[in-house]
Design a protein around this motif. Structure first.
Motif, short mmCIF file in Angstrom:
data_model
loop_
_atom_site.label_atom_id
_atom_site.label_comp_id
_atom_site.label_asym_id
_atom_site.label_seq_id
_atom_site.Cartn_x
_atom_site.Cartn_y
_atom_site.Cartn_z
N ASN A 131 0.82 -1.22 0.00
CA ASN A 131 0.00 0.00 0.00
C ASN A 131 0.86 1.27 0.00
O ASN A 131 0.47 2.28 -0.60
CB ASN A 131 -0.93 0.01 1.21
N PHE A 132 2.01 1.21 0.63
CA PHE A 132 2.93 2.36 0.65
C PHE A 132 3.33 2.74 -0.77
O PHE A 132 3.30 3.92 -1.16
CB PHE A 132 4.15 2.00 1.48
N VAL A 133 3.69 1.74 -1.57
CA VAL A 133 4.06 2.00 -2.97
C VAL A 133 2.85 2.51 -3.75
O VAL A 133 2.98 3.42 -4.59
CB VAL A 133 4.65 0.73 -3.62
N TRP A 134 1.68 1.95 -3.49
CA TRP A 134 0.46 2.39 -4.18
C TRP A 134 0.13 3.84 -3.83
O TRP A 134 -0.27 4.62 -4.70
CB TRP A 134 -0.70 1.48 -3.82
N ILE A 135 0.30 4.24 -2.56
CA ILE A 135 0.07 5.63 -2.16
C ILE A 135 1.05 6.56 -2.89
O ILE A 135 0.67 7.63 -3.37
CB ILE A 135 0.21 5.79 -0.64
N TRP A 136 2.31 6.14 -2.99
CA TRP A 136 3.31 6.92 -3.73
C TRP A 136 2.91 7.06 -5.19
O TRP A 136 2.92 8.17 -5.74
CB TRP A 136 4.67 6.24 -3.58
N GLU A 137 2.56 5.96 -5.82
CA GLU A 137 2.14 5.98 -7.23
C GLU A 137 0.94 6.91 -7.42
O GLU A 137 0.90 7.71 -8.37
CB GLU A 137 1.78 4.56 -7.65
N THR A 138 -0.02 6.84 -6.50
CA THR A 138 -1.20 7.68 -6.59
C THR A 138 -0.84 9.15 -6.44
O THR A 138 -1.38 10.02 -7.16
CB THR A 138 -2.22 7.26 -5.51
N ALA A 139 0.08 9.45 -5.53
CA ALA A 139 0.51 10.84 -5.35
C ALA A 139 1.20 11.37 -6.60
O ALA A 139 0.98 12.53 -7.01
CB ALA A 139 1.44 10.95 -4.14
N LEU A 140 2.05 10.55 -7.22
CA LEU A 140 2.70 10.97 -8.47
C LEU A 140 1.67 11.35 -9.52
O LEU A 140 1.82 12.34 -10.25
CB LEU A 140 3.60 9.86 -9.00
N ARG A 141 0.62 10.54 -9.61
CA ARG A 141 -0.39 10.75 -10.65
C ARG A 141 -1.31 11.93 -10.31
O ARG A 141 -1.61 12.75 -11.17
CB ARG A 141 -1.21 9.47 -10.84
N GLU A 142 -1.77 11.99 -9.07
CA GLU A 142 -2.78 12.99 -8.71
C GLU A 142 -2.19 14.34 -8.34
O GLU A 142 -2.83 15.38 -8.54
CB GLU A 142 -3.63 12.46 -7.54
N GLU A 143 -0.98 14.35 -7.79
CA GLU A 143 -0.37 15.61 -7.35
C GLU A 143 0.63 16.16 -8.34
O GLU A 143 0.92 17.36 -8.33
CB GLU A 143 0.31 15.41 -5.99
N CYS A 144 1.18 15.29 -9.19
CA CYS A 144 2.25 15.73 -10.09
C CYS A 144 1.98 15.45 -11.56
O CYS A 144 2.87 15.60 -12.40
CB CYS A 144 3.57 15.08 -9.66
N GLY A 145 0.79 15.00 -11.88
CA GLY A 145 0.41 14.85 -13.27
C GLY A 145 1.07 13.71 -14.02
O GLY A 145 1.07 13.69 -15.25
N TYR A 146 1.63 12.74 -13.29
CA TYR A 146 2.28 11.61 -13.93
C TYR A 146 1.22 10.72 -14.58
O TYR A 146 0.23 10.33 -13.93
CB TYR A 146 3.08 10.83 -12.88
N ALA A 147 1.41 10.37 -15.83
CA ALA A 147 0.41 9.60 -16.57
C ALA A 147 0.70 8.10 -16.56
O ALA A 147 -0.16 7.31 -16.96
CB ALA A 147 0.33 10.11 -18.01
N GLY A 148 1.89 7.71 -16.12
CA GLY A 148 2.24 6.30 -16.10
C GLY A 148 1.92 5.65 -14.77
O GLY A 148 1.16 6.17 -13.94
N TYR A 149 2.53 4.48 -14.56
CA TYR A 149 2.34 3.74 -13.31
C TYR A 149 3.72 3.42 -12.73
O TYR A 149 4.74 3.64 -13.37
CB TYR A 149 1.50 2.48 -13.56
N GLN A 150 3.73 2.89 -11.51
CA GLN A 150 4.98 2.68 -10.81
C GLN A 150 5.86 1.63 -11.50
O GLN A 150 5.45 0.47 -11.62
CB GLN A 150 4.71 2.23 -9.37
N PRO A 151 7.04 1.99 -11.97
CA PRO A 151 7.96 0.99 -12.52
C PRO A 151 8.64 0.20 -11.41
O PRO A 151 8.55 0.55 -10.23
CB PRO A 151 8.97 1.82 -13.31
N TYR A 152 9.30 -0.88 -11.79
CA TYR A 152 10.03 -1.69 -10.81
C TYR A 152 11.43 -2.00 -11.32
O TYR A 152 11.75 -1.80 -12.49
CB TYR A 152 9.26 -2.97 -10.47
N TRP A 153 12.26 -2.47 -10.41
CA TRP A 153 13.65 -2.83 -10.68
C TRP A 153 13.78 -4.34 -10.58
O TRP A 153 13.70 -4.90 -9.50
CB TRP A 153 14.55 -2.13 -9.65
#
Length: 321
Positions: free
Chosen positions: A70-92
């Motif tokens: 959920n921590f990663v999902w919250i981060w991904e959501t913040a990137l999209r909703e607060e910073c206009g990121y159109a993609g999704y969380q990448p991984y290594w």
């Protein structure tokens, strides 16, 4: 359904969009009330602060996997909703690049990387792990010298590992600005994140073995611990590691491995739990159940553990490529 992809599979434009979104978080104000966490100077720091505060309940126990999902999902959501990121969380994907981290698209220091190595500094060598055992240092150790995050300032920590036993220091919220450091170690990355190691992880047959293989607190670091130590000072801070932008790609891979393991036997693994919500499965909290409540401070709402066990239920709707 959102599709999360490996960093190396993203185009240069897609990597640039993610990097821009991370910079947006770094340049956005903290959501903490003034004076609540003086060291949290921006939105990026908010995530490190919450991780620090929760560390002794979210590692090496029964909620490690679900809390970080959920921590990663919250981060991904913040990137999209607060910073206009159109993609999704990448991984290594650890195994793809473990032989030569410095040449990987994640850490080659190019404009589309997560920045490269630090300047040479072996003053903290060798790396101390539990029980007096050590690991060799990598090829850096100092301030990061290349890539999009070479001027990043780490504002919180460092906090030493013994605080898992003694509790957080009273001044953990203090502002302590310093350069962002890395020490790339292909030796550590290969030792703990090679394909054979991942096969061993995926061949476990119960959640207790999966958790213990993923993470360890001694020389047997597992793929999770190995990924942290392979990147050096910022990432091997057990408490404040989200101050390295690679943290969220690393934990994206942790979540990917757990997702694949769950999917391999849906009936017996999807809702399988083991342990408490105290580090080392300490008995100060009861065994985790589907109704155990978990929280992420001011980052997001309280959730029951049942809500966190599938990436395709409740708030989640994603898969991995």
């Amino acid at each position: 359904m959102a599709v999360r992809r490996e960093w190396g599979a993203l185009s240069a434009t897609e990597r640039g969009a993610y990097i821009d979104a991370v910079h947006c978080m770094i340049n956005s104000p903290s959501h903490f009330a003034p004076g609540e966490v003086p060291g949290a100077r921006n939105r990026f720091d908010d995530f490190a602060a919450i991780h620090i505060n929760k560390t002794n309940s979210i590692h090496l126990d029964g909620i490690f996997l679900s809390w970080h999902r959920n921590f990663v999902w919250i981060w991904e959501t913040a990137l999209r909703e607060e910073c206009g990121y159109a993609g999704y969380q990448p991984y290594w994907n650890w195994a793809l690049w473990c032989d030569d981290l410095g040449s990987s698209p994640l850490f080659d220091g190019s404009s589309t990387s997560l920045s490269g190595n630090g300047s040479p500094d072996n003053s903290s060598c060798p790396i101390q792990v539990a029980n007096g055992e050590t690991l060799p240092c990598g090829t850096g150790g100092g301030c990061v010298t290349s890539g999009p995050f070479k001027n990043l300032t780490n504002n919180l920590g460092p906090i030493s590992f013994p605080h898992v036993y003694s509790g957080l220091p009273a001044n953990w919220t203090a502002h302590n600005p310093r350069c962002f450091k890395r020490d790339l170690s292909s030796y550590i990355a290969t030792r703990y994140g090679n394909q054979t190691a991942l096969d061993v992880l995926m061949n476990t047959t119960n959640i207790e073995d999966f958790q213990n293989t993923m993470s360890g607190a001694d020389i047997n670091l597992g793929p999770h611990g190995g990924g942290h130590f392979a990147l050096g000072p910022a990432m091997d801070d057990f408490f404040a590691s989200p101050q390295d932008p690679a943290f969220f790609l690393h934990h994206g891979m942790v979540d990917r491995m757990w997702t694949l393991w769950q999917d391999a036997d849906e009936r017996s693994r999807r809702y399988s739990l083991q342990g408490t919500s105290t580090i080392f499965n300490g008995n100060s909290t009861p065994n985790v159940t589907l109704s155990t409540k978990q929280d992420w401070g001011m980052l997001g709402r309280v959730k029951e553990t049942e809500e966190l066990l599938s990436p395709r239920e409740y708030d989640f709707c994603y898969t991995y490529e």
